[in-house]
Design a protein around this motif. Structure first.
Motif, PDB file in Angstrom:
ATOM      1  N   THR A 160       0.855  -1.193   0.000  1.00  0.00           N
ATOM      2  CA  THR A 160       0.000   0.000   0.000  1.00  0.00           C
ATOM      3  C   THR A 160       0.888   1.239   0.000  1.00  0.00           C
ATOM      4  O   THR A 160       2.124   1.146  -0.068  1.00  0.00           O
TER       5      THR A 160
ATOM      6  N   LEU B 132       0.795   4.980  -5.163  1.00  0.00           N
ATOM      7  CA  LEU B 132      -0.345   4.273  -4.583  1.00  0.00           C
ATOM      8  C   LEU B 132      -1.120   5.273  -3.730  1.00  0.00           C
ATOM      9  O   LEU B 132      -0.550   5.869  -2.800  1.00  0.00           O
TER      10      LEU B 132
ATOM     11  N   HIS C  94      -3.990   3.776  -8.598  1.00  0.00           N
ATOM     12  CA  HIS C  94      -3.677   2.505  -7.936  1.00  0.00           C
ATOM     13  C   HIS C  94      -3.765   2.699  -6.423  1.00  0.00           C
ATOM     14  O   HIS C  94      -3.311   3.722  -5.903  1.00  0.00           O
TER      15      HIS C  94
END
Lengths: 752, 277
Positions: free
Chosen positions: A65, A84, A106
């Motif tokens: 993450t 991200l 993303h």
């Protein structure tokens, strides 16, 4: 002699036999598989994300993450996009990383034993989103009610270019005719055959390595190094066989995330490569598009059709992130007045953030949008003055010594007049059009003579070769010459080059030019390409620049190798970094400056048949005329011309990307219609001229974008010739054509 | 894009196929050429737990002269229909429409029975069955029955074929001297029709079948009546979209489809008028 001959491209056999290995073919035996999780949120702030269930799911090795990304930002020209999206501040990053501004942002990467495990686990990730207002399009963005990138400035209109030339009011006062029109331009999807795929691993030297397809290995490596906070020499990028790019692989897709996976797996003590391949749907949703936009234009001319003034305002929808929008905007800005002598001009061009899919590089790079408007304006002017479309251009064309739209004298070798004349000659534009041939049985409809109209259209233009506006423009090459000490001449050669073979045939051309420059026969030249570990920085496969830049780098490297050879060195190694003539960014207030060092010139004549009862259009004939300076490989030049025409054919006729509230509604090739073999023009005649560019290698110019750029305005002009109706937006889907024809009072009696 | 898991059974003959159908009931689907069913399964619009492959039943592939009508085995592939001499001379409309189905790869695999049994309003062949007033032989445990075209298509992807039945034969009345025309409009060559139209004009009688103008394949009854009462092509075609209910999608609005139906029907009637012996 190798240059100028249609040698068989070096990858021909492997491609036709299926032996070529594209990134999706290169799945190492022990590879783990990654699923990149998209936010599916055109605009929302992440409150929290729970990855526990995904991390504990069967087959899952790791879930990455935002907290895993050392410097959570990237972008080719501005670091305005999180790698991200996620919670948790990152003090080293300028952009808010907890906000999704694009449905394909993303949010996580799931690494698992199989693609199925990864996909199943990805579905278990739970995210709490706070919905934010979606800025759907230019109209909403220009209100500035919601500012998408406050870190960039207080407006969604974040980049503006100007041109102030002469006295525009006086120019329009002098005009006998003024043409004023607003044009709307659509998105276009690149639709390369090979979707995004990549493998990440740690190589034998401990380098963080990614094998994928792209357009500039060294830039990919720099983007990875920045986001992962690694020294550049600890990153390696190499390209497998690339199945098309067209600008769509200029920006990052899987590069950074797959490098991130490799690093985190190493940290976990797992020494396995990781692979990811996007589906077609992920590819279409997950990468940028040709910019949609709106252009308002005004053109003034005297009774002879000589331009007195141009005014234009350009808005490009940059989407959620800049990508290369500011540069694309520059090209639209330069081309919106056409390749003409314009004494007075006022042009304002703006890049605007929205929550739509980002706009970015795509063959022509802003040139198609600008040229569509410039050439449509010129064609309307010709009609208004009842002057032949070819003749009116002859009265306005740039020539050697002309001052361009930004006040700089054009680089030497302006050959547009010769190109226009040759195109008009081959297409016999002064002769009447033949009667409509029957619609071919494969193309939708049988002949219905009463409903078929025929028309002819013309357009011309220019496109810069190489990077513009002061961007550093250089290209490296290394040549090794082999032979025994007593050999007079080398018996074989190696060329090491970074330039990407995206399908255009660049690597064959590099080998041909190496053979030509060293005197070694083509079949004794070996190429080593597109690996940052073995080749220098070439710059990107874009801007119609590779033949021009690589050719000059190869000439330099051959000269260096020749010196070493004469010194008795074996192998004789020559390295060279070619630096192009400097260019300038434009003056922010006046637009003055010298933006480019070389141009290619083109003209196209198009003949169409239109079924006025259904709106169906068939393009019967295209005469595509290009000054390529010097043909390095005639088969590849023809391939580029025909390929570009087909791609532009889809742009103007059938490709209709629907983006609503920040979401692509038709991310499939069953509903986003690229032309098939039965839809493309019946005849494309490539007219190739060799009027040397004084600075080009062997006189060559770039040519890969040019056949694309003039096609849309030429088709629109032909449609007008056939029906008497001007179209100011496209794609020309049958229903749009029919509706526009029937809306036009002048044509009512004709058709209904 | 990947179908759900299913079991696979191969039928050796029609009786075997029917007994497998009886065994598996609603859970089973028949697989012929696979060019309609497999795409549905990929989209998971069809999720059969058992596929009964009838593609190897050789004796259901034939074109026979049945006197007044052609008898065509349900498993006859499109390619074999379009190139069959009997079809070309006695039912040229069927040959022409079949030759425009998909591309050569599709036509070498897909079957006439499979296409009709699929009941897709966007398919070309149902319009031919309607225009030529053909019929379908459906076989079940208690024997065979003949269904006229108008009884056969009952809804969206629905036909009158029962869960324990299969299509075994298609009957097309011979129309050697009749005028005919097949018109198809698509956004892209070889794609599905946006709208299509089959017309057969035989003396005073006229048949008009439309593609993609409703949730099921439909007949343009108003056009047929207008022609029968002596209207010319242009005025008869004005009622081509009467009572139709086409969908709106990214390719075409309902209004545009209705416009196309009128244009294509006019052209088809005109062409059929010219080709009439």
């Amino acid at each position: 002699m190798s240059v100028g001959t249609p040698t068989l491209r070096q990858d021909a056999r492997e491609k036709v036999t299926g032996a070529a290995t594209f990134p999706a073919d290169l799945v190492p035996k022990d590879a783990l598989h990654a699923k990149v999780v998209f936010s599916n949120q055109p605009h929302a702030r992440m409150r929290s994300m729970d990855t526990a269930a995904a991390a504990g799911a069967a087959g899952v090795v790791a879930v990455l993450t935002a907290a895993d990304v050392p410097v959570n930002e990237y972008g080719l020209t501005a670091f305005d996009q999180p790698v991200l999206v996620g919670v948790g501040s990152n003090e080293r990053v300028g952009v808010a990383v907890d906000v999704s501004r694009w449905e394909a942002d993303h949010v996580a990467v799931v690494i698992a034993e199989t693609p199925e495990h990864a996909a199943a686990a990805a579905a278990l990730i739970e995210i709490d989103w706070e919905a934010l207002p979606v800025v759907a399009d230019l109209t909403e963005a220009l209100r500035d009610d919601t500012i998408l990138h406050p870190e960039v400035g207080g407006s969604n209109t974040y980049h503006t270019l100007k041109i102030r030339k002469g006295d525009v009011e006086a120019g329009f006062a002098d005009a006998a005719v003024t043409i004023e029109q607003t044009y709307r331009l659509p998105h276009q999807e690149h639709a390369y055959l090979q979707v995004e795929a990549a493998t990440g691993w740690i190589d034998h030297d401990g380098r963080v390595s990614v094998e994928t397809s792209g357009q500039w290995t060294h830039e990919d490596a720099e983007q990875i190094a920045h986001a992962l906070d690694l020294p550049l020499d600890r990153v390696r990028v190499r390209y497998a066989t690339i199945g098309g790019a067209f600008g769509g692989k200029e920006d990052m897709s899987l590069q950074i995330v797959m490098a991130l996976c490799a690093v985190r797996l190493r940290d976990l003590g797992i020494n396995r490569p990781v692979h990811c391949c996007w589906s077609r749907e992920e590819s279409i949703i997950g990468h940028h598009k040709r910019h949609r936009g709106v252009i308002k234009a005004r053109l003034g001319a005297d009774r002879r059709g000589v331009i007195t003034a141009v005014e234009a305002e350009v808005w490009l929808d940059a989407g959620a992130y800049n990508y290369t929008s500011t540069k694309v905007l520059g090209n639209a800005h330069l081309s919106v007045a056409g390749a003409y002598l314009v004494p007075n001009a006022r042009i304002d061009s703006h890049a605007v953030y929205t929550n739509a899919v980002p706009g970015g590089a795509f063959r022509g790079f802003g040139g198609p949008q600008g040229t569509f408007v410039a050439e449509s304006q010129m064609n309307r002017l010709a009609e208004a003055l009842r002057i032949d479309p070819v003749e009116i251009r002859r009265r306005n064309l740039l020539e050697d010594g002309s001052e361009g739209i930004t006040g700089a004298i054009m680089p030497k070798g302006v050959t547009l007049r010769q190109v226009v004349d040759a195109c008009a000659d081959v297409a016999s534009t002064s002769e009447p059009l033949a009667a409509a041939p029957l619609f071919s049985p494969i193309a939708t409809l049988p002949a219905e003579a009463a409903a078929v109209r025929r028309g002819r259209g013309f357009a011309a233009g220019y496109k810069n070769v190489g990077f513009s506006f002061g961007f550093p423009e250089r290209c490296e090459a290394e040549i090794h010459l082999h032979g025994d000490a007593e050999d007079e001449v080398p018996v074989s050669a190696d060329i090491f080059h970074g330039g990407a073979e995206v399908g255009q045939g660049a690597h064959e051309v590099f080998c041909q030019m190496t053979a030509e420059a060293t005197g070694v026969p083509r079949d004794r030249v070996r190429g080593h390409f597109s690996d940052t570990a073995t080749s220098g920085d070439s710059g990107s496969a874009s801007a119609s620049r590779l033949t021009w830049m690589a050719g000059n780098s190869i000439l330099g490297a051959a000269e260096e190798a020749e010196k070493a050879w004469r010194n008795g060195e074996r192998p004789a190694v020559g390295q060279f970094c070619f630096v192009a003539p400097p260019t300038e960014s434009l003056n922010p207030e006046t637009g003055e400056g010298n933006p480019n060092f070389s141009y290619g010139y083109m003209a196209q004549a198009v003949e169409v048949s239109v079924d006025v009862e259904t709106g169906h259009i068939r393009v019967d004939r295209v005469v595509s005329t290009h000054d390529v300076g010097k043909t390095i490989n005639p088969a590849l030049v023809k391939g580029q011309i025909e390929g570009a025409v087909v791609q532009a054919h889809g742009y103007v006729l059938s490709e209709n990307l629907v983006v609503e509230q920040g979401r692509i509604i038709n991310p499939r090739l069953s509903s986003y219609l690229i032309p098939g073999i039965g839809d493309i023009p019946e005849h494309v005649e490539s007219v190739v001229m060799e009027l040397a560019d004084p600075l080009g290698p062997w006189g060559a110019r770039g040519m890969a974008e040019m056949p694309y750029i003039t096609y849309a305005p030429a088709v629109i002009a032909a449609l007008h010739d056939a029906t008497g109706v001007w179209f100011s937006e496209f794609p020309l889907t049958p229903s749009r054509v029919l509706a526009t024809l029937s809306d036009d009072a002048a044509t009512d009696s004709l058709f209904f | 894009m990947i179908p759900a898991a299913f079991d696979y059974e191969r039928a050796d003959n029609a009786e075997h196929a029917l007994s497998l159908l009886a065994e598996h009931g609603d859970e089973a689907k028949l697989l012929a050429g696979g060019h309609s069913l497999i795409p549905l399964m990929k989209y998971r619009l069809a999720v059969p737990s058992v596929l009964i492959d009838i593609g190897r039943i050789g004796d259901l592939s034939y074109v026979n002269d049945g006197g007044d009508a052609l008898h065509i085995g349900a498993l006859t592939r499109h390619r074999d229909v379009e190139t069959n001499e009997l079809v070309r001379s006695e039912a040229p409309l069927l040959a022409r429409a079949t030759s425009s189905v998909g591309d050569p790869q599709v036509r070498h695999r897909g079957t006439i029975g499979g296409s009709l049994a699929h009941g897709d309003p966007a398919s070309d062949l149902p319009s031919v069955l309607l225009a030529m007033r053909g019929s379908v032989i459906v076989t079940g445990p208690s024997g065979s029955r003949e269904l006229a075209a108008d009884e056969f298509f009952t809804g969206f992807l629905e036909t009158a074929v029962g869960p324990d039945e299969m299509v075994t034969e298609i009957r097309i009345p011979k129309a050697p001297g009749a005028g005919w025309s097949f018109q198809k409009f698509n956004r892209r060559a070889q794609d599905w029709a946006i709208v299509g139209c089959s017309v057969l004009v035989d003396g005073d009688t006229c048949g008009v079948g439309l593609v993609n103008m409703d949730i099921r394949p439909v007949r343009a009854s108003a056009v047929e009546a207008a022609v029968a009462s002596g209207a010319d092509a242009a005025s008869a075609a004005e009622s081509a979209a009467e009572g139709s209910d086409p969908t709106s999608d990214l390719n075409a609005s309902a209004e545009y489809r209705q416009h196309l139906a009128r244009v294509l029907t006019k052209r088809a009637l005109e062409e059929a008028g010219k080709s009439s012996a």
